[in-house]
Design a protein around this motif. Structure first.
Motif, PDB file in Angstrom:
ATOM      1  N   PHE A  14       0.806  -1.224   0.000  1.00 53.28           N
ATOM      2  CA  PHE A  14       0.000   0.000   0.000  1.00 53.28           C
ATOM      3  C   PHE A  14       0.840   1.276   0.000  1.00 53.28           C
ATOM      4  O   PHE A  14       0.302   2.364  -0.187  1.00 53.28           O
ATOM      5  CB  PHE A  14      -0.930   0.008   1.224  1.00 53.28           C
ATOM      6  CG  PHE A  14      -2.020  -1.035   1.139  1.00 53.28           C
ATOM      7  CD1 PHE A  14      -3.183  -0.783   0.434  1.00 53.28           C
ATOM      8  CD2 PHE A  14      -1.864  -2.270   1.734  1.00 53.28           C
ATOM      9  CE1 PHE A  14      -4.178  -1.731   0.335  1.00 53.28           C
ATOM     10  CE2 PHE A  14      -2.861  -3.229   1.645  1.00 53.28           C
ATOM     11  CZ  PHE A  14      -4.017  -2.965   0.937  1.00 53.28           C
ATOM     12  N   LYS A  17       0.382   4.082  -2.598  1.00 53.84           N
ATOM     13  CA  LYS A  17      -0.748   3.784  -3.485  1.00 53.84           C
ATOM     14  C   LYS A  17      -1.885   4.777  -3.232  1.00 53.84           C
ATOM     15  O   LYS A  17      -2.153   5.159  -2.104  1.00 53.84           O
ATOM     16  CB  LYS A  17      -1.278   2.372  -3.217  1.00 53.84           C
ATOM     17  CG  LYS A  17      -0.393   1.249  -3.749  1.00 53.84           C
ATOM     18  CD  LYS A  17      -0.625   1.009  -5.222  1.00 53.84           C
ATOM     19  CE  LYS A  17      -0.004  -0.283  -5.712  1.00 53.84           C
ATOM     20  NZ  LYS A  17       1.415  -0.436  -5.443  1.00 53.84           N
ATOM     21  N   VAL A  19      -5.500   5.206  -2.755  1.00 51.57           N
ATOM     22  CA  VAL A  19      -6.648   4.364  -2.417  1.00 51.57           C
ATOM     23  C   VAL A  19      -7.841   5.250  -2.075  1.00 51.57           C
ATOM     24  O   VAL A  19      -7.729   6.189  -1.285  1.00 51.57           O
ATOM     25  CB  VAL A  19      -6.333   3.438  -1.220  1.00 51.57           C
ATOM     26  CG1 VAL A  19      -7.534   2.545  -0.913  1.00 51.57           C
ATOM     27  CG2 VAL A  19      -5.094   2.590  -1.495  1.00 51.57           C
ATOM     28  N   LEU A  35      -5.388   2.053   6.212  1.00 52.71           N
ATOM     29  CA  LEU A  35      -4.697   2.272   4.938  1.00 52.71           C
ATOM     30  C   LEU A  35      -3.699   3.422   5.039  1.00 52.71           C
ATOM     31  O   LEU A  35      -2.579   3.340   4.525  1.00 52.71           O
ATOM     32  CB  LEU A  35      -5.723   2.541   3.833  1.00 52.71           C
ATOM     33  CG  LEU A  35      -6.584   1.329   3.446  1.00 52.71           C
ATOM     34  CD1 LEU A  35      -7.863   1.762   2.749  1.00 52.71           C
ATOM     35  CD2 LEU A  35      -5.779   0.373   2.570  1.00 52.71           C
ATOM     36  N   ALA A  40      -0.550   4.421   2.495  1.00 52.82           N
ATOM     37  CA  ALA A  40      -1.322   4.762   1.294  1.00 52.82           C
ATOM     38  C   ALA A  40      -1.720   6.234   1.329  1.00 52.82           C
ATOM     39  O   ALA A  40      -1.828   6.843   2.386  1.00 52.82           O
ATOM     40  CB  ALA A  40      -2.569   3.889   1.212  1.00 52.82           C
ATOM     41  N   LEU A 111     -10.250  -6.423   2.415  1.00 54.90           N
ATOM     42  CA  LEU A 111      -9.076  -5.728   2.955  1.00 54.90           C
ATOM     43  C   LEU A 111      -8.501  -6.505   4.134  1.00 54.90           C
ATOM     44  O   LEU A 111      -7.287  -6.738   4.214  1.00 54.90           O
ATOM     45  CB  LEU A 111      -9.469  -4.309   3.388  1.00 54.90           C
ATOM     46  CG  LEU A 111      -8.349  -3.446   3.989  1.00 54.90           C
ATOM     47  CD1 LEU A 111      -7.223  -3.222   2.982  1.00 54.90           C
ATOM     48  CD2 LEU A 111      -8.911  -2.102   4.470  1.00 54.90           C
TER      49      LEU A 111
END
Length: 480
Positions: A14, A17, A19, A35, A40, A111
């Motif tokens: 992550f 990334k 998201v 996250l 992320a 997730l």
């Protein structure tokens, strides 16, 4: 399954990334925080912008998470993954845009599944239209009785993200999964799983009964040891046949009748196992007595058998099944005996919010004075009334859609006296209980099994059940 869906469960990095988390609320806020903690770049989108949403947004923005309130339909630029709240409908424009852009969509369950560590606990998974929570709680009780570190998680109790990422180490998890959660969990692969039953529900979300059943059936994908199905509900067995499972995984049925080989069932008041025994064609293992199941209503015995099958698939000894069932106490408002007044039993099954649940409840007693009604959510009542007519002493109808039940009673049970209560004030439940008392005779059961949602008159089914129990206790105290 959309072409943008990712079905491998390879570790996902992550870090850096982009998201998008779709929806604040029970699952969205923890998902966004997790996250963000994994590195992320997180953007949360949410349809509403009410006071609660603004408070949650402020909490996330303080951590450095971007939140867009009042726009849940547009795909944020650069999105590489969407993590959605389970209740978001698959036909939302956000998901169409994601599919077009080849962006995968996961739910909170997916997730959690991807974030499990290398020595993660196995998942024993439960879904179905009715009975999920009770079965998962029974299963956790049985696993605990076997000395295993476990918890009831998922759609109830501990959140799956907390269970997977928390400090506590588990051997095995009892996981309740809704059809919504399964829809957004493409790579979930349980140790063993069950679909308890299938009846029309949430069709406005799924679009059709076929789509609803297919999402429930995802729970069997990749099972390693056992796919547990309901012998009395052929649709659940069909889902097992259609599932792509690991080599050696077995179909195991549960039945309220005498079990055949590879089934669990009931023989002379005993719960027995003919699936997880040596030479199942000749032998059966006693697991528990019917009286060990609380309460021993038929649909609850079915729940107990499903829980026992999953536990046995995990290698739990027979003694732990008995001990776990004895230790289990059902949640409030699930066929809960409130009191006996003048030889009449008063039973609260306010949790019976659809016709399938009410049918199971009505099958557990006779003769019955039935208190029913509320919000029908598009349901029809002909089949329910036709099946239950011979058990009914009388009916007391409350709530917004009571006319639908009254008409079904007129068609299929014209001999049953009906009281139609045209009131929605706070005293309506007291009046319903008093009318039910008038209709009941010694030996009868007055059963609150509304077959409808509660929100026309009550905040939730708990409040409806509490109002019933309060009214029953008033009857008892007036007698005392």
């Amino acid at each position: 399954m959309g072409s943008g869906q990712v079905t491998s469960s390879e570790p996902f990095d992550f870090q850096g990334k982009h998201v998008t988390v779709a929806g604040l609320g029970v699952s969205g806020v923890p998902a966004a925080k997790v996250l963000h903690g994994l590195g992320a770049s997180v953007t949360v989108v949410n349809d509403g912008a009410d006071e609660r949403a603004r408070a949650q947004a402020a909490e996330l923005e303080a951590l450095g998470i971007t939140v867009r309130l009042g726009d849940g339909d547009t795909l944020p630029e650069g999105s590489e993954l969407i993590v959605t709240a389970p209740g978001w409908k698959p036909d939302k424009p956000l998901f169409a845009a994601a599919e077009q852009a080849g962006v995968p969509v996961w739910g909170d369950v997916e997730l959690a599944w991807r974030l499990r560590g290398p020595d993660a606990a196995d998942w024993l998974a439960v879904t179905g239209t009715n009975g999920k929570t009770t079965t998962v709680q029974m299963l956790a009780s049985i696993l605990k009785a076997a000395g295993l570190r476990t918890a009831a998680v998922g759609n109830i109790g501990v959140s799956l993200l907390d269970a997977v990422l928390g400090e506590e180490r588990y051997d095995v998890l009892a996981v309740e999964l809704s059809s919504y959660q399964l829809h957004w969990a493409p790579s979930l692969r349980a140790h063993s799983a069950t679909v308890l039953n299938l009846a029309p529900d949430h069709l406005d979300w799924h679009g059709s009964m076929e789509a609803y059943a297919a999402d429930k059936g995802r729970i069997y994908e990749g099972n390693r040891v056992a796919c547990v199905y309901n012998v009395a509900d052929k649709a659940t067995e069909d889902l097992v046949r259609e599932a792509d499972v690991e080599e050696g995984c077995r179909a195991v049925g549960f039945t309220l009748g005498t079990p055949g080989p590879s089934q669990l069932g009931v023989v002379e008041g005993l719960l027995v196992d003919r699936a997880f025994v040596e030479d199942r064609h000749k032998n059966a293992q006693e697991l528990a007595e019917v009286g060990d199941v609380n309460p021993p209503a038929p649909h609850n015995i079915a729940n107990a058998l499903a829980a026992a099958a999953l536990a046995r698939a995990y290698g739990v000894p027979a003694r732990a099944v008995r001990d776990g069932l004895r230790a289990f106490t059902p949640d409030a408002h699930r066929i809960a005996h409130v009191a006996d007044v003048d030889g009449v039993a008063y039973v609260d099954d306010s949790k019976a919010t659809n016709t399938h649940a009410a049918e199971a409840s009505l099958a557990a007693y006779e003769p019955i004075v039935w208190i029913a009604g509320g919000l029908a959510k598009g349901a029809t009542f002909d089949e329910l009334v036709a099946k239950s007519a011979k058990r009914l002493r009388g009916a007391v109808l409350i709530g917004a859609d009571r006319a639908l039940i009254r008409e079904a009673l007129a068609r299929h049970a014209p001999q049953v006296p009906v009281v139609d209560l045209d009131r929605t004030d706070t005293g309506a439940m007291r009046a319903a209980v008093q009318e039910a008392r008038r209709l009941a005779r010694a030996g009868d059961t007055v059963l609150l099994a509304p077959a409808c949602a509660s929100m026309d008159m009550f905040a939730n089914y708990n409040k409806r059940g509490d109002a019933f129990a309060d009214a029953v206790r008033e009857l008892g105290s007036a007698d005392g």
